[in-house]
Enzyme design. Structure first.
Site, PDB file in Angstrom:
ATOM      1  N   ASN A  84      49.998 -68.203  -1.771  1.00 25.54           N
ATOM      2  CA  ASN A  84      49.110 -68.020  -1.381  1.00 25.54           C
ATOM      3  C   ASN A  84      48.926 -66.347  -2.363  1.00 25.54           C
ATOM      4  OD1 ASN A  84      46.894 -65.878  -0.658  1.00 25.54           O
ATOM      5  ND2 ASN A  84      47.981 -64.696   1.435  1.00 25.54           N
ATOM      6  N   LYS A 112      46.600 -64.016  -3.033  1.00 31.19           N
ATOM      7  CA  LYS A 112      45.991 -62.960  -2.160  1.00 31.19           C
ATOM      8  C   LYS A 112      45.196 -62.177  -3.330  1.00 31.19           C
ATOM      9  CE  LYS A 112      49.501 -62.177   0.882  1.00 31.19           C
ATOM     10  NZ  LYS A 112      50.659 -61.070   1.406  1.00 31.19           N
ATOM     11  N   HIS A 132      44.510 -65.042   8.180  1.00 28.55           N
ATOM     12  CA  HIS A 132      45.414 -64.692   7.527  1.00 28.55           C
ATOM     13  C   HIS A 132      45.720 -62.951   8.409  1.00 28.55           C
ATOM     14  CE1 HIS A 132      48.751 -61.885   5.095  1.00 28.55           C
ATOM     15  NE2 HIS A 132      48.494 -63.195   4.898  1.00 28.55           N
ATOM     16  N   GLU A 177      46.005 -60.380   7.330  1.00 30.45           N
ATOM     17  CA  GLU A 177      45.182 -58.719   6.336  1.00 30.45           C
ATOM     18  C   GLU A 177      43.798 -59.083   6.423  1.00 30.45           C
ATOM     19  OE1 GLU A 177      46.413 -60.245   2.732  1.00 30.45           O
ATOM     20  OE2 GLU A 177      49.174 -58.954   3.055  1.00 30.45           O
ATOM     21  N   GLU A 181      53.600 -65.581  10.659  1.00 26.39           N
ATOM     22  CA  GLU A 181      53.804 -64.923  10.034  1.00 26.39           C
ATOM     23  C   GLU A 181      54.017 -64.004  10.296  1.00 26.39           C
ATOM     24  OE1 GLU A 181      53.030 -65.948   5.353  1.00 26.39           O
ATOM     25  OE2 GLU A 181      51.323 -65.362   6.731  1.00 26.39           O
ATOM     26  N   GLY A 206      54.863 -59.100   2.496  1.00 29.29           N
ATOM     27  CA  GLY A 206      55.040 -58.306   1.614  1.00 29.29           C
ATOM     28  C   GLY A 206      56.528 -56.975   1.725  1.00 29.29           C
ATOM     29  N   SER A 256      58.081 -62.462   3.403  1.00 31.40           N
ATOM     30  CA  SER A 256      58.947 -62.112   2.710  1.00 31.40           C
ATOM     31  C   SER A 256      59.849 -63.635   1.902  1.00 31.40           C
ATOM     32  CB  SER A 256      59.374 -61.213   3.321  1.00 31.40           C
ATOM     33  OG  SER A 256      58.948 -59.324   3.099  1.00 31.40           O
TER      34      SER A 256
HETATM   35  P1  PGA Z   1      55.098 -62.001   1.283  1.00 29.06           P
HETATM   36  O1  PGA Z   1      53.215 -62.336   1.485  1.00 29.06           O
HETATM   37  O2  PGA Z   1      55.956 -63.603   0.849  1.00 29.06           O
HETATM   38  O3  PGA Z   1      54.569 -61.384   0.089  1.00 29.06           O
HETATM   39  O4  PGA Z   1      55.157 -61.603   2.435  1.00 29.06           O
HETATM   40  C1  PGA Z   1      53.243 -63.882   3.023  1.00 29.06           C
HETATM   41  C2  PGA Z   1      51.788 -63.687   3.024  1.00 29.06           C
HETATM   42  O5  PGA Z   1      51.044 -62.929   3.495  1.00 29.06           O
HETATM   43  O6  PGA Z   1      51.303 -65.184   3.792  1.00 29.06           O
END
Ligand code: PGA
Length: 251
Positions: free
Chosen positions: A11, A13, A97, A99, A167, A173, A213
């Site tokens: 992803n 983003k 997601h 976010e 997640e 992140g 992560s």
């Molecule tokens: P990340 O993000 O691997 O940077 O922690 C995962 C995600 O948001 O799908």
């Protein structure tokens, strides 16, 4: 126990300009001739979907969108429909997601509508769920995940059109990851819920990814956990070398 074929999805983003297409080229080159026991997907920003689809037309790597609107078309300035993603060459779309759930106030009902739109357009919906740190620390992880799952799954979902991505919000992140035991506990719980809702065959066939992560250094440990059928990768999917390091957990 052999589960469904794994999926490693990246992803991006809101990252990626035309210059970054070289990472996709590199990824395709590096995977050429490599025997993999997983499917691979990249989810670039909407502006790069077409060039990425074109670049990957001779590879096994699939392309997905990062979000979609519930409607097929209409007066929704700035939005993209599942049909448009399909038209651009995507085979899947991420919905719900964290976010989007937190920053854009998306509810389970909205995520469900988007997952339904994905099915309507013939795309696989990658439905994201996961608890916040506060929810984990107050012992509500399994309850939260069950509630999100129940509220976000479209009617009639099946293993060929639905993927779940667990997640934990606090792991996204941050460089923090749950222990393998913690991952297994939640994935076992999700699997049980899926079987309860869709029956044994469909419930065991649905891929449940882990996300948050994931890096080349921790991929083997996390992805080998029971009921983990791949990964949804954010930051580490932006560089081909890192992403390959994760994919190689399945080589
Ligand atoms: P990340 O993000 O691997 O940077 O922690 C995962 C995600 O948001 O799908």
């Amino acid at each position: 126990m052999a589960g469904p074929k794994a999926l490693v999805a990246g992803n991006w983003k809101m990252n990626g300009l035309t210059a970054e297409l070289k990472e996709v080229r590199l990824l395709a080159d590096m995977l050429k001739g490599v025997r993999l026991a997983c499917d691979v997907m990249v989810c670039p920003p909407a502006t790069l979907i077409r060039p990425v689809v074109q670049l990957l037309s001779n590879s096994r790597i699939k392309v997905g969108g990062q979000d979609c609107h519930a409607a097929a078309a209409g007066a929704f300035t700035g939005e993209i429909s599942a049909e448009m993603l399909d038209d651009a060459g995507c085979t899947a779309v991420i919905v719900g997601h964290s976010e989007r759930r937190t920053r854009y106030c998306e509810t389970d009902a909205m995520v469900k509508d988007k997952a339904e739109a994905a099915r309507r357009a013939g795309l696989t919906a990658i439905i994201c769920i996961g608890e916040t740190l506060e929810e984990r620390e107050s012992g509500r992880t399994l309850e939260v995940v069950s509630r999100q799952l129940a509220g976000s799954l479209p009617a009639g979902f099946a293993s060929d059109d639905t993927v779940i991505a667990y997640e934990p919000v606090w792991a996204i992140g941050t460089g923090r990851t749950p222990t393998r035991d913690q991952v297994e506990e939640v994935h076992r719980h999700i699997r049980r819920d899926l079987i309860e809702k869709a029956g044994e065959e469909q419930g065991t066939g649905i891929r449940v990814l882990y996300g948050g992560s994931v890096k080349p250094e921790n991929a083997a440990e996390l992805l080998d956990a029971d009921n983990v059928d791949g990964a949804l990768v954010g930051g580490a999917s932006l560089k081909a070398a890192d992403f390959i390091g994760i994919i190689k957990a399945y080589a």
